[in-house]
Design a protein around this motif. Structure first.
Motif, PDB file in Angstrom:
ATOM      1  N   SER A 197     -15.906 -32.845   2.182  1.00  0.00           N
ATOM      2  CA  SER A 197     -16.535 -32.764   0.869  1.00  0.00           C
ATOM      3  C   SER A 197     -17.801 -33.616   0.836  1.00  0.00           C
ATOM      4  CB  SER A 197     -15.557 -33.254  -0.210  1.00  0.00           C
ATOM      5  OG  SER A 197     -16.151 -33.244  -1.484  1.00  0.00           O
ATOM      6  N   PHE A 198     -18.763 -33.224   0.018  1.00  0.00           N
ATOM      7  CA  PHE A 198     -20.025 -33.954  -0.129  1.00  0.00           C
ATOM      8  C   PHE A 198     -20.176 -34.388  -1.579  1.00  0.00           C
ATOM      9  CE2 PHE A 198     -24.738 -33.389  -1.018  1.00  0.00           C
ATOM     10  CZ  PHE A 198     -25.083 -34.642  -0.546  1.00  0.00           C
ATOM     11  N   ILE A 199     -20.386 -35.695  -1.802  1.00  0.00           N
ATOM     12  CA  ILE A 199     -20.584 -36.193  -3.156  1.00  0.00           C
ATOM     13  C   ILE A 199     -21.937 -36.903  -3.253  1.00  0.00           C
ATOM     14  CG2 ILE A 199     -18.116 -36.429  -3.603  1.00  0.00           C
ATOM     15  CD1 ILE A 199     -18.451 -39.466  -3.253  1.00  0.00           C
ATOM     16  N   GLU A 200     -22.542 -36.844  -4.421  1.00  0.00           N
ATOM     17  CA  GLU A 200     -23.834 -37.487  -4.646  1.00  0.00           C
ATOM     18  C   GLU A 200     -23.732 -38.655  -5.617  1.00  0.00           C
ATOM     19  OE1 GLU A 200     -27.256 -34.856  -5.018  1.00  0.00           O
ATOM     20  OE2 GLU A 200     -25.952 -33.123  -4.659  1.00  0.00           O
ATOM     21  N   GLU A 201     -22.515 -38.936  -6.123  1.00  0.00           N
ATOM     22  CA  GLU A 201     -22.356 -39.914  -7.187  1.00  0.00           C
ATOM     23  C   GLU A 201     -22.432 -41.367  -6.723  1.00  0.00           C
ATOM     24  OE1 GLU A 201     -19.362 -36.553  -8.154  1.00  0.00           O
ATOM     25  OE2 GLU A 201     -20.360 -37.430  -6.406  1.00  0.00           O
ATOM     26  N   ALA A 202     -22.240 -41.636  -5.445  1.00  0.00           N
ATOM     27  CA  ALA A 202     -22.192 -43.027  -4.975  1.00  0.00           C
ATOM     28  C   ALA A 202     -23.089 -43.204  -3.740  1.00  0.00           C
ATOM     29  CB  ALA A 202     -20.752 -43.415  -4.650  1.00  0.00           C
ATOM     30  N   PRO A 203     -24.414 -43.074  -3.922  1.00  0.00           N
ATOM     31  CA  PRO A 203     -25.324 -43.197  -2.770  1.00  0.00           C
ATOM     32  C   PRO A 203     -25.370 -44.621  -2.237  1.00  0.00           C
ATOM     33  CG  PRO A 203     -26.572 -43.067  -4.804  1.00  0.00           C
ATOM     34  CD  PRO A 203     -25.146 -42.788  -5.161  1.00  0.00           C
TER      35      PRO A 203
END
Length: 232
Positions: A197-203
C-alpha cells in the motif's frame, strides 16, 4: 491487526551530524505501540554509536554492528535482528513525523490484505526550485512505478512490512549496495503474500545532501533505476 511490538531499523555510516535529530523524532511518536529501535553501525569511524547510546533512557534503542559495507548488508542485519511483528525502515538523516508509526499502522488495519506500506519522502533544505521539483516528482514517480511495475516501491526512507511477509520474500539482498529496497519490493510482489500500500499522509523529511551537486545529477539516480528496470 495490532502488533505486540514494532521495530524501526536505521542503517548508519558516520551519521553523527544527523542521528540525534532522527532519534529525537522517534521519541516524539504519538502512537502507543511498544517500539524497539535498531541502529546498524555500518563501520562508523565517528561518534554515531555514542550518540545513539545517549538515547537509551528515552527510547528502547540498541546499536548492532555490520562489518560488510553497504545499505543492503546493513538493512538486512537490522531486519534480521528485529523482534517486531511489523518492521519499519528509515535512514539516519531523516525526520519522521510524530504520527509516522500511527498513520502507517492504520494502513495495515484498513486492509487485511496489505503486507507492506510505503510512504513519501520530501526535502526542505535545498534551494526553492530543487525542493519544489523533487517534492512534486516523488509521488508521481511512485505512482508511475505502480503502473509500469505492477506494485508500489518500498522506499528505504519510509516503509513498513510485516515480518512474515519479509521472510517469505527472502529479505534484503545483503550483496546489494544500492536499490536494495526496489529489489525487496519486487520480491514481495512476486511472493503473492499480499499488497503493498502507498500512503501520502505521513511523509518523511530526508537530507537534500544527495542534490548538493544539482537537482539533475541527484535525480538521475532515480531515473536511471527506473529506465534500467523497464527499458534495458
Amino acid at each position: 491487526m495490532k502488533p505486540k511490538l514494532v521495530s524501526v531499523v536505521i542503517p548508519a555510516y558516520n551519521e553523527e551530524a544527523n542521528i540525534a535529530m532522527c532519534l529525537a523524532a522517534l521519541v516524539q511518536q504519538t502512537g502507543k505501540n511498544p517500539m524497539e529501535v535498531i541502529v546498524v553501525d555500518n563501520n562508523c569511524t565517528d561518534d554515531t554509536a555514542k550518540i545513539v547510546r545517549g538515547f537509551e533512557k528515552l527510547l528502547n534503542v540498541k546499536v548492532i554492528h555490520e562489518k560488510k559495507k553497504g545499505r543492503g548488508a546493513a538493512r538486512k542485519k537490522g531486519f534480521d535482528s528485529a523482534h517486531g511483528d511489523i518492521i519499519f525502515s528509515t535512514d539516519a538523516d531523516t525526520l519522521v513525523p510524530s504520527d509516522w508509526i500511527e498513520k502507517t499502522l492504520s494502513a495495515f488495519k484498513k486492509d487485511p490484505s496489505v503486507v507492506a506500506v510505503t510512504g513519501l519522502t520530501r526535502i526542505v533544505d535545498c534551494d526553492t526550485v530543487t525542493n519544489f521539483v523533487f517534492n512534486v516528482m516523488m509521488p508521481l514517480h511512485m505512482k508511475a512505478y505502480r503502473v509500469f511495475g505492477g506494485h508500489f516501491v518500498l522506499s528505504g526512507f519510509n516503509f513498513a512490512i510485516k515480518k512474515e511477509a519479509y521472510k517469505t520474500a527472502g529479505g534484503f539482498n545483503g550483496m546489494t549496495d544500492a536499490y536494495e529496497d526496489l529489489d525487496l519490493s519486487d520480491r514481495v510482489y512476486k511472493s503473492k503474500t499480499g499488497k503493498i500500500s502507498f500512503i501520502e499522509e505521513a511523509p518523511v523529511i530526508f537530507s537534500g545532501r544527495r542534490f548538493k551537486q544539482g537537482l539533475f545529477r541527484g535525480y538521475m539516480d532515480y531515473v536511471t533505476t527506473f529506465t534500467a528496470k523497464f527499458f534495458m
